[in-house]
Structures are given as structure tokens and as C-alpha cells.
Write a protein that holds these residues in place. Structure first.
Motif, short mmCIF file in Angstrom:
data_model
loop_
_atom_site.label_atom_id
_atom_site.label_comp_id
_atom_site.label_asym_id
_atom_site.label_seq_id
_atom_site.Cartn_x
_atom_site.Cartn_y
_atom_site.Cartn_z
N LEU A 1 0.95 -1.18 0.13
CA LEU A 1 0.02 -0.12 0.07
C LEU A 1 0.94 1.24 0.05
CD1 LEU A 1 -3.04 -1.03 2.57
CD2 LEU A 1 -2.82 -0.61 0.15
N ILE A 2 1.97 1.39 0.72
CA ILE A 2 2.99 2.16 0.74
C ILE A 2 3.39 2.68 -0.65
CG2 ILE A 2 5.09 3.21 1.65
CD1 ILE A 2 4.20 2.20 4.50
N MET A 3 3.75 1.51 -1.44
CA MET A 3 4.33 1.33 -2.60
C MET A 3 3.50 1.93 -3.52
SD MET A 3 6.39 -1.44 -4.43
CE MET A 3 5.07 -2.57 -5.18
N ALA A 4 2.24 1.59 -3.41
CA ALA A 4 1.13 2.20 -4.42
C ALA A 4 0.91 3.51 -4.06
CB ALA A 4 -0.10 1.37 -4.34
N ALA A 5 0.82 4.04 -2.93
CA ALA A 5 0.73 5.52 -2.45
C ALA A 5 1.70 6.35 -2.95
CB ALA A 5 0.53 5.57 -0.86
N ALA A 6 2.83 5.89 -2.89
CA ALA A 6 4.14 6.64 -3.57
C ALA A 6 4.26 6.82 -4.92
CB ALA A 6 5.50 5.77 -3.02
N SER B 1 1.35 9.48 -5.48
CA SER B 1 1.92 10.60 -5.04
C SER B 1 3.10 11.24 -6.09
CB SER B 1 2.46 10.41 -3.60
OG SER B 1 1.57 9.96 -2.58
N LEU B 2 3.72 10.38 -6.60
CA LEU B 2 4.60 10.96 -7.53
C LEU B 2 3.81 11.30 -8.93
CD1 LEU B 2 7.99 10.74 -8.38
CD2 LEU B 2 7.29 8.64 -9.48
N PHE B 3 3.01 10.29 -9.21
CA PHE B 3 1.95 11.04 -10.51
C PHE B 3 1.46 12.30 -10.21
CE2 PHE B 3 -2.19 10.96 -12.51
CZ PHE B 3 -1.68 10.91 -13.61
N CYS B 4 0.80 12.32 -8.87
CA CYS B 4 0.08 13.58 -8.53
C CYS B 4 0.81 14.65 -8.69
CB CYS B 4 -0.61 13.40 -7.47
SG CYS B 4 -1.95 12.27 -7.34
N PHE B 5 2.18 14.72 -7.81
CA PHE B 5 2.82 15.66 -8.07
C PHE B 5 3.31 16.21 -9.24
CE2 PHE B 5 7.50 17.17 -7.84
CZ PHE B 5 7.20 18.36 -7.07
N ALA C 1 -6.73 7.16 -7.13
CA ALA C 1 -7.21 6.28 -6.14
C ALA C 1 -8.32 5.33 -6.98
CB ALA C 1 -7.97 6.99 -4.99
N GLY C 2 -8.92 6.05 -7.89
CA GLY C 2 -10.24 5.47 -8.56
C GLY C 2 -9.44 4.31 -9.47
N CYS C 3 -8.23 4.59 -10.02
CA CYS C 3 -7.75 3.61 -10.83
C CYS C 3 -7.18 2.51 -10.19
CB CYS C 3 -6.56 4.17 -11.63
SG CYS C 3 -6.84 5.21 -13.04
N MET D 1 -2.19 -7.06 -7.72
CA MET D 1 -2.79 -5.88 -8.46
C MET D 1 -2.11 -4.36 -7.95
SD MET D 1 -4.43 -7.22 -10.59
CE MET D 1 -5.28 -6.04 -11.58
N LEU D 2 -1.66 -4.42 -6.54
CA LEU D 2 -1.11 -3.38 -6.09
C LEU D 2 0.32 -3.04 -6.62
CD1 LEU D 2 -2.07 -3.21 -2.42
CD2 LEU D 2 -2.52 -1.70 -4.14
N VAL D 3 0.99 -4.26 -6.74
CA VAL D 3 2.27 -4.00 -7.48
C VAL D 3 2.19 -3.81 -8.96
CG1 VAL D 3 4.34 -5.68 -8.17
CG2 VAL D 3 3.30 -5.94 -5.88
N LEU D 4 1.33 -4.42 -9.74
CA LEU D 4 1.03 -3.96 -10.89
C LEU D 4 0.58 -2.36 -11.20
CD1 LEU D 4 1.06 -5.08 -13.86
CD2 LEU D 4 -1.35 -5.46 -13.48
N TYR D 5 -0.20 -2.02 -10.15
CA TYR D 5 -0.60 -0.67 -10.21
C TYR D 5 0.77 0.44 -10.08
CZ TYR D 5 -2.42 3.90 -8.33
OH TYR D 5 -2.75 5.07 -8.20
N SER D 6 1.57 0.00 -8.96
CA SER D 6 2.67 0.78 -8.67
C SER D 6 3.60 0.99 -9.78
CB SER D 6 3.52 0.24 -7.50
OG SER D 6 2.52 0.14 -6.61
#
Length: 128
Positions: A11-16, A19-23, A43-45, A65-70
């Protein structure tokens, strides 16, 4: 391999990655709306990828899925890097009220974005 990590780390990896994308998107596309819209899109994606993984025939777990999303989201951020000046130019024009009939995006920018997402996705699948 990465899916053996605790769910909190994933979850931290996905949030990072989000956050990188949003920044960078908020930096490249000026305006207040981007600071609200891009985190919601991220978040929706993420939730959408988790749901799609759950309804698949092979039932991909949340960890995969979290690894793939990240990796895919980081690949998207890297792929949009070459088009940052063009996105900034178009966004400032739209914010100023200038309307064009067509916003041309050169093929090299499209190829960079698509190929980096594909490479990131393959890395995510391989490392999960």
C-alpha cells in the motif's frame, strides 16, 4: 517476489507511485482543479485495478494488483515526462480561455507514454 511483502508495504508502494504521479501532473498542468482531480483519478484507478483483478477468472489477489498498479503508474509518469512542456502549454492556454479545434500531440510522445506503461506493467508482472 514482491507479493510476499506485507500488505502495508505494498500500500505504501502504491501510495508513493500515486503521489509521484500527482506531484508531477500538478507541476506540469497548472491549475487548482488538477490538485483535486489527479488524486481522485489515482485512487479510482487503483480501486478499479483491484476490482478487475478480483473478477478475473484466475482471481488475482490484491497484492498482485497493487504491485502492477505501482509499476504501471510509475511507468505512466515516466512516459509523460517528454510531453510535459506541451501539456503545460496546452493547459495554460485552456486556463486563459483559448480554445483550439484540435490539440496535436506528436507521435513520439504517444509512443513514449504507451511503451513506458507497457514496460512498467511487464516489470510489475515479472516482479510479482
Amino acid at each position: 517476489m514482491l507479493t510476499s511483502l506485507p500488505l502495508v508495504h505494498l500500500l505504501i508502494m502504491a501510495a508513493a507511485a500515486a503521489s509521484l504521479f500527482c506531484f508531477f501532473m500538478a507541476k506540469w498542468i497548472p491549475g487548482r482543479r488538477g490538485r483535486i482531480v489527479f488524486p481522485l483519478i489515482s485512487a479510482g484507478c487503483c480501486l478499479g485495478m483491484i476490482l478487475v483483478g478480483r473478477i478475473q477468472y484466475q482471481h488475482w489477489p490484491v497484492q498482485h494488483m497493487l504491485v502492477l498498479y505501482s509499476f504501471a503508474w510509475t511507468g505512466l509518469t515516466i512516459g509523460l515526462f517528454p510531453a510535459r512542456k506541451l501539456m503545460h502549454e496546452y493547459a495554460t492556454e485552456v486556463n486563459a480561455g483559448v480554445k483550439r479545434e484540435k490539440y496535436d500531440v506528436p507521435a513520439r510522445y504517444q509512443v513514449a507514454a504507451i511503451s513506458s506503461v507497457i514496460i512498467g506493467s511487464f516489470l510489475g508482472i515479472t516482479l510479482s
